[in-house]
Design a protein around this motif. Structure first.
Motif, PDB file in Angstrom:
ATOM      1  N   VAL B  35       0.846  -1.195   0.000  1.00 35.62           N
ATOM      2  CA  VAL B  35       0.000   0.000   0.000  1.00 35.62           C
ATOM      3  C   VAL B  35       0.881   1.245   0.000  1.00 35.62           C
ATOM      4  N   HIS B  38       2.308   1.733  -3.547  1.00 37.46           N
ATOM      5  CA  HIS B  38       1.384   2.212  -4.574  1.00 37.46           C
ATOM      6  C   HIS B  38       0.892   3.620  -4.287  1.00 37.46           C
ATOM      7  N   MET B  39       0.792   3.982  -2.992  1.00 37.35           N
ATOM      8  CA  MET B  39       0.401   5.358  -2.690  1.00 37.35           C
ATOM      9  C   MET B  39       1.498   6.336  -3.081  1.00 37.35           C
ATOM     10  N   GLN B  41       3.365   5.852  -5.739  1.00 37.47           N
ATOM     11  CA  GLN B  41       3.593   5.542  -7.155  1.00 37.47           C
ATOM     12  C   GLN B  41       4.795   4.639  -7.367  1.00 37.47           C
ATOM     13  N   ARG B  42       5.057   3.788  -6.373  1.00 38.54           N
ATOM     14  CA  ARG B  42       6.063   2.746  -6.549  1.00 38.54           C
ATOM     15  C   ARG B  42       5.311   1.422  -6.618  1.00 38.54           C
ATOM     16  N   PHE B 202     -15.363   8.429  17.428  1.00 42.97           N
ATOM     17  CA  PHE B 202     -14.262   9.306  17.011  1.00 42.97           C
ATOM     18  C   PHE B 202     -13.163   9.329  18.068  1.00 42.97           C
ATOM     19  N   TYR B 287      -6.765  -1.553   7.203  1.00 40.72           N
ATOM     20  CA  TYR B 287      -6.378  -0.782   6.018  1.00 40.72           C
ATOM     21  C   TYR B 287      -6.409   0.715   6.306  1.00 40.72           C
ATOM     22  N   TRP B 291      -3.605   3.373   5.636  1.00 39.36           N
ATOM     23  CA  TRP B 291      -3.969   4.502   4.775  1.00 39.36           C
ATOM     24  C   TRP B 291      -3.603   5.812   5.481  1.00 39.36           C
ATOM     25  N   PHE B 292      -3.967   5.927   6.754  1.00 40.17           N
ATOM     26  CA  PHE B 292      -3.629   7.122   7.531  1.00 40.17           C
ATOM     27  C   PHE B 292      -2.125   7.317   7.553  1.00 40.17           C
ATOM     28  N   PHE B 294       0.170   6.698   5.497  1.00 37.73           N
ATOM     29  CA  PHE B 294       0.826   7.246   4.322  1.00 37.73           C
ATOM     30  C   PHE B 294       0.094   8.465   3.776  1.00 37.73           C
ATOM     31  N   THR B 295      -0.782   9.041   4.599  1.00 37.52           N
ATOM     32  CA  THR B 295      -1.461  10.261   4.179  1.00 37.52           C
ATOM     33  C   THR B 295      -1.090  11.440   5.066  1.00 37.52           C
ATOM     34  N   PHE B 296      -1.070  11.214   6.380  1.00 36.01           N
ATOM     35  CA  PHE B 296      -0.945  12.350   7.291  1.00 36.01           C
ATOM     36  C   PHE B 296       0.473  12.522   7.795  1.00 36.01           C
TER      37      PHE B 296
END
Lengths: 188, 333
Positions: B35, B38-39, B41-42, B202, B287, B291-292, B294-296
């Motif tokens: 993940v 690919h996030m 672009q590898r 939350f 996931y 996802w978090f 590699f985003t924040f």
């Protein structure tokens, strides 16, 4: 008025984590985008442009005679002193190199030898894979230089390739013109 | 005879659970790296096995065969104890976690949980609290400034975030009138708790992120300023223990979120087997963790503390009060 409205909208968006959601959506989109990496050396490789300065090679004239006149200008101009030329005179009184060695371990691939050559005998080509287990293997003699392929007509793309480690570490390819990688990575 | 069967069943369940928890980090590291790749672009790992599927196995062999180095100035006993202390609690917690009601194999009903404690939620929080000892001992025993700073940060963070985490589940307990995780899931058969407790979800999820020390709260192992945090000096299999415990906690937080707020194995719309529903929901939250990551970006340390004490704690308190008032005024839904 509308500016204040915008600001209120932004604050409401923050309240519902709109900014975080935007970031997550962006990375999610990237996850399904095409990778920009080349699968080198397993599947594909970069084929340089024809003007690329890679491996050295010596040329022959129309009669198959070596073009080099052993003037040693290339050896003189070489900034890293990696060319060694020993001349001899054949039965017609023409000078030719008895020994023409290039130490590619020291070479910086500046192409000055190609520019200096008065007989257009030496040039740099497209190959760039020189890895070797011994630096002695990187000293290339006259006959090997003559056997190397000349200038390429095509290039500047990614081609399908295969790693071959049987005899030598070479990434083999049969294609001459690949796809344009630079256009491929552009995102609109 | 019946006692022997029951005992054998419990032993089998525990062994099965341990095997799953020890083996699950392998695919999880692969998924995380894929993940991540690919996030960015590898393609991620590609060379060992099909699309790098055997990469975790290769990594495992590498970690097992590497030198197990103990620094000269380290406290050897604590240094060896710390990875086990970090690894054991996440495993122990799963004893109290149900994965479904029961399935019948060869005519016998087998419950999909090791034990149905009536104080399961309390047990879970108590045991997770122990995990911080592994971190403190690991950082202290290594006798390295990076490790000590990392462990100080970690224990401050874990202690601060356990409080909002604990308060956030009180609303769920009020709704279910029980602390048993099984009863909590049964109470959500019609409507999931996330509908009644969005704020609780939350707070719990954010505190869970902090508890698992994942981005954006991975201050403890901030590579940029601390090397690797409390496990800077660990190598080989002891390092692998810390990694396994990290993934086990990620899994645990996902499982708890699903059980407490997303109806456990209760499905919606699509009639799938309950266990599959459960696995799918947990997979989604795992996931989400990746996802978090590699985003924040990472929070600053004072921001981390401010979020814990000034945002999450008041929010969870308000949640308890509002839930209580509504339950008193309107009655149980």
């Amino acid at each position: 008025m509308s500016r204040a409205k915008d600001r209120v909208g932004t604050w409401i968006g923050w309240g519902f984590f709109a900014d975080l959601a935007n970031g997550l959506a962006l990375t999610f989109g990237y996850m399904f985008s095409r990778p920009v990496t080349m699968q080198y050396p397993d599947q594909e490789k970069w084929l340089p442009y024809p003007r690329y300065r890679g491996h050295h090679f010596l040329k022959r004239d129309e009669e198959g005679e070596i073009k080099c006149v052993a003037c040693e200008l290339c050896a003189r101009i070489c900034p890293c002193d990696c060319i060694e030329v020993v001349p001899y005179e054949d039965e017609n009184g023409k000078r030719h190199p008895a020994k023409f060695e290039i130490d590619t371990a020291r070479c910086l691939f500046c192409g000055l030898c190609e520019d200096a050559c008065p007989a257009d005998a030496i040039a740099l080509g497209q190959q760039y894979e020189f890895s070797s287990f011994s630096s002695r293997d990187l000293v290339i003699g006259r006959d090997d230089l003559l056997a190397k392929p000349g200038k390429a007509a095509t290039g500047g793309g990614v081609v399908a390739a295969r790693l071959d480690t049987k005899k030598d570490v070479r990434v083999e390819t049969k294609e001459t013109q690949g796809y344009n990688w630079w256009r491929n990575i552009r995102r609109t | 005879m019946e006692l022997a069967v029951a005992l054998g069943l419990i032993v089998f369940k525990v062994a099965f659970l341990i095997a799953i928890l020890l083996l699950l980090p392998l695919p999880l590291t692969w998924v995380e790296r894929k993940v991540a790749g690919h996030m960015q672009q590898r393609m991620g790992p590609m060379r060992v096995g099909w699309h790098g599927l055997l990469q975790p196995v290769a990594d495992g062999i590498k970690l097992l065969t590497k030198e197990d180095h103990i620094p000269a100035e380290a406290d050897r006993f604590l240094f060896k104890l710390a990875p086990i202390l970090a690894l054991a609690p996440p495993f122990v917690v799963f004893v109290a976690v149900p994965f479904g009601e029961s399935i019948s194999v060869l005519g016998t009903e087998i419950t999909l949980y090791v034990s149905n404690m009536n104080v399961a939620l309390l047990f879970v929080f108590a045991v997770i609290g122990i995990e911080v000892y592994g971190v403190i001992f690991g950082g202290w025993a290594a006798n390295s400034k990076y490790a000590v700073l990392g462990s100080l940060r970690t224990c401050a963070q874990m202690i601060s975030y356990e409080i909002p985490m604990g308060f956030a589940v009180i609303g769920v307990v009020m709704l279910a009138q029980s602390m048993s995780l099984l009863d909590i899931v049964r109470a959500q058969a019609d409507v999931w708790n996330v509908v009644y407790q969005p704020v609780g979800f939350f707070v719990f999820f954010v505190a869970g992120l902090a508890e698992a020390q994942r981005i954006p709260f991975d201050l403890a192992e901030a590579e940029g300023d601390l090397g690797a945090g409390f496990h800077t000096e660990y190598s080989g299999i002891r390092f692998a223990f810390f990694m396994v415990s990290e993934y086990a906690i990620v899994l645990l937080v996902s499982v708890l979120v699903v059980i407490l707020f997303f109806g456990g194995w209760n499905g919606v719309l699509v009639p799938l087997p309950p266990l599959l529903w459960f696995v799918l929901k947990v997979a989604f939250f795992v996931y989400l963790f990746i996802w978090f990551r590699f985003t924040f970006p990472r929070y600053r340390y004072d921001q981390l503390m401010a979020i814990g004490w000034k945002v999450l704690l008041p929010l969870s308190m308000a949640n308890i009060i509002i839930t209580g008032v509504l339950l008193g005024a309107v009655g149980a839904p």
